[in-house]
Design an enzyme around this catalytic site. Sequence first.
Site, mmCIF file in Angstrom:
data_model
loop_
_atom_site.group_PDB
_atom_site.id
_atom_site.type_symbol
_atom_site.label_atom_id
_atom_site.label_comp_id
_atom_site.label_asym_id
_atom_site.label_seq_id
_atom_site.Cartn_x
_atom_site.Cartn_y
_atom_site.Cartn_z
ATOM 1 C CB CYS A 188 -9.351 18.511 -11.836
ATOM 2 S SG CYS A 188 -8.413 19.900 -11.172
ATOM 3 C CB CYS A 216 -12.211 18.669 -9.216
ATOM 4 S SG CYS A 216 -11.980 19.729 -10.656
ATOM 5 C CG ASP A 224 16.867 -12.809 5.688
ATOM 6 O OD1 ASP A 224 17.743 -12.997 6.543
ATOM 7 O OD2 ASP A 224 15.948 -13.616 5.454
#
Length: 739
Positions: A19, A22, A412
């Site tokens: 979680c 948590c 590029d």
Amino acid sequence: MSTVIRNKPIEYSIEGMDCADCARTIEKAVAALPGVGSATVNFGAARLSVEPAGDSAALTGVVERKVGEAGYRATPMIGRLALQQQPYWQRERRVLTTAIGTVVSLVAFALSFTSAPTWVVNGLFAVAIVVCGFGFARAGLLALRSGRADMNLLMTIAVIGAMAIGDWGEAATVVLLFAFGGTLQAYTLERTRSAIRSLMEIAPTTALVRRTDSSTGLPMAREIRLPVEDVAVGEAVVVGPGERLPLDGVVVSGTSSVDQSPITGESVPVDVESGAEVYAGTINGPGVLVVKVTTASDDTALARIIGMVEEAQGRRAPSQQLVDRFSAIYTPIVIALALLVAAVPPLFFAQPFSEWFYRALVLLVVACPCALVISTPVSIVAAIGAATRRGVLIKGGATLEKLGRVRVVAFDKTGTLTVGLPMVASVDALDGNHTHLLQLAAAAEARSEHPLARALVHASRLYRNGPTPLEASDFTAFPGLGARATVDGDVIYVGNTRLFREQSIPLDGVTTRLDALNAEGKTAVLVGTKDGVLGVIALADSPRPDAKQAIDKLRRAGVKHVAMLTGDNPRTASTLASGLGLDSYMADLLPAEKVEAVRRLHEEHGIVAMVGDGVNDAPALATADVGIAMGIAGTDAALEVADVALMSDDLSRLDYAILLSRRALSVIKQNITVSLAVKALALVLAAFGALPLWGAILADMGVSLLVTLNGMTLLGYRGNIEENKSTDMSITHARSTAH
């Protein structure tokens, strides 16, 4: 006056953390410990980084105990490996406790339909509650002591409240649903973290080192197997057929093919010989290689990739930051509202306390924004993990979101849209013998190190089944002009027009051809003797074989404008841009001018991704909304400056990265929408007393699992990446051969 020496952060692996809320509780609790300067939890990678305020030895065991109080397990790490392997029973503790609680609860429910004493039934429910609920009750208590109200605390209050009003069966049901949902969520999240763990396990832990043994007075090579941490830079390691390379290095002897897919994502093996760079974790083919180590074990390309991905998983996206701020305000408000629901009707409207207290408990459970909080990070972690396995490194959620909104891609030229090496484009001999002209040029330039000379020699080698190569002598180099050598008794000149003019060699018969090549932006190399020109060889940096297809795929992916920014001359740029179908190009640009060009593209078209080599284009990459470096395995500068790193030279990874990011944005929006919608519906039902406590748990944990599983669908996202999987092999082979 003493100087405090700051220690390096101590890294811990966290078990059981499923979680995001948590994670912040752990972070806050550990940060408050004496001797801790700061603590940072990377939820995506399940890592805790603790920076000691003083002597790190004082923290030994303290951090582990504090995390253990929350119901999780912190294991110190060396490099990127845990110090100890967690026992199987501890890893499966969630499953075991949930299973025991379920069996006990089922027995209690069965007895409740018989004449069994109430105290026996409630006693069994109490056992199930303690077995399944002890862990999250302990975590909730730590959250409270840390000044936080997380899901664990809300569940604890709800269960205690249900028991207080005598509803032991519902209290047990709440605990079981919460434990079951947490177990499933832990397993699903573990899949997203397994990508990083699998990367850690790619490189061998030992290496066969070839060392000199002079103990007998006669130096002789001996081979000993050592931990990779004990192998010094400059030592030689021996890699047998089918073995993984233990460290980064350069091949000093042997030829083989190497599967570089762990680094580049490209599964087609690359031919290597003396002088080729190889990387830890890649798989050797049929030959035996002796490799000179160039980096320490903690600084290999693979180690840097792992570090970057872990850091990326810990970076919060803007949407995640918004959700976190919302949750921080939302949860305390709903807790206060639950208190009002429990107190106001009984005190002021003579309503039954037990009914409104029950509604307040339901409201507490519904209030926790667990699904909302986890909806974004799980998607980001899954997307970054999927991209990493396919050779695309995305530096965090913010980059992922920007990449998903890219509308213009600027390239590029040299080494990005082109191969990056001069190659023979045409051979035009005045006498019609084009093969012989190329042989003369290659023989004369065989001892030169100039890139154009190497291109001539490489082209000549393609005729291995043709005439025997010519031998040259009396080689003389003319810097900036060309070379002279004696071939088959004739003095041959190879070089530009200036060399031929300085040597008073007439250019009769080739001036028109030279003008045409100049208009095409190609480099003309003259071959001749003192008597005149024998022919002209044209060289050019050719487009990548996959460039046109990659640009077409970018357009299909939703990119509205594709541009090229180059320091090359306008004629060359125009020819390439026309051939590839670019929308625009800018030539003759200095690095500072590329920066201005990127800014102008942003003003005109929106979010810009700049694709370059990560070194020469560093200012432009840093200026772009998303900087993308190509083919940068082992290049520190590219890893530092780029927001996205393509580990191979495969341009098809570009549209994959953009499509994956857009898919991730879509999943995040779906998760947030579903989380808010279900939460709003549950709150309305709870307010009218139409939602039982177990229903509130089922709604919250069900949606949490739903958004987690939806986010995990990103792990398997492949796009159309398989179409061009062998394209960059031809480029890699050409480069290695030319060098």
